[in-house]
Design a protein around this motif. Structure first.
Motif, PDB file in Angstrom:
ATOM      1  N   SER A  17       0.833  -1.204   0.000  1.00 18.81           N
ATOM      2  CA  SER A  17       0.000   0.000   0.000  1.00 18.81           C
ATOM      3  C   SER A  17       0.867   1.254   0.000  1.00 18.81           C
ATOM      4  N   ARG A  66      -9.675  -1.019  -5.005  1.00 14.96           N
ATOM      5  CA  ARG A  66      -8.324  -1.046  -4.430  1.00 14.96           C
ATOM      6  C   ARG A  66      -7.876   0.334  -3.966  1.00 14.96           C
ATOM      7  N   GLN A  81      -5.501   6.731  -1.252  1.00 13.69           N
ATOM      8  CA  GLN A  81      -5.038   5.528  -0.564  1.00 13.69           C
ATOM      9  C   GLN A  81      -5.036   4.387  -1.563  1.00 13.69           C
ATOM     10  N   ASN A  83      -4.221   0.481  -2.181  1.00 16.75           N
ATOM     11  CA  ASN A  83      -4.005  -0.829  -1.580  1.00 16.75           C
ATOM     12  C   ASN A  83      -3.910  -1.895  -2.659  1.00 16.75           C
ATOM     13  N   SER A  84      -3.405  -3.047  -2.276  1.00  9.94           N
ATOM     14  CA  SER A  84      -3.286  -4.182  -3.201  1.00  9.94           C
ATOM     15  C   SER A  84      -2.628  -3.748  -4.510  1.00  9.94           C
TER      16      SER A  84
END
Length: 120
Positions: A17, A66, A81, A83-84
């Protein structure tokens, strides 16, 4: 004038992340939209995510689920943000902010770009 300062890029492993931040400063009266774009080598710049007045958000299909875009109204800041993360997310990420300055003139400003590299 309105200036944008980005931060938060870097190198991360797949599945990791990162959090990008973009702060607008200067003669800002109101903000209509805040967006993140990205440009990978040899490819066109593409819209990643956006947030407009009222909090309505949009996402590219490739990042839906994501990435999350949010806005700090008090600080004129937009956050992405991520993520993944996947190797295909590797790109230079640009912040874009549109609104009106204190002279009631429309502005459409771009950040300097921040590199995001997803690699093992």
């Amino acid at each position: 004038q309105v200036q944008l300062v980005e931060s938060g890029g870097g190198l991360v492993q797949p599945g990791g992340s990162l959090r990008l931040s973009c702060a607008a400063s200067g003669s800002v009266r109101s903000i209509v939209a805040m967006r993140w774009y990205r440009q990978a080598p040899g490819k066109e710049r593409e819209l990643v995510a956006g947030i407009v007045s009222g909090g309505i958000t949009t996402y590219a299909d490739s990042v839906q689920g994501r990435f999350t875009i949010s806005r700090d109204y008090a600080k004129n800041t937009v956050i992405l943000q991520m993520n993944s993360l996947k190797p295909e997310d590797t790109a230079v990420y640009y912040c874009n902010v549109a609104g009106r300055d204190r002279t009631l003139t429309n502005f459409d400003s771009w950040g300097q770009g921040t590199q995001v590299t997803v690699s093992s």
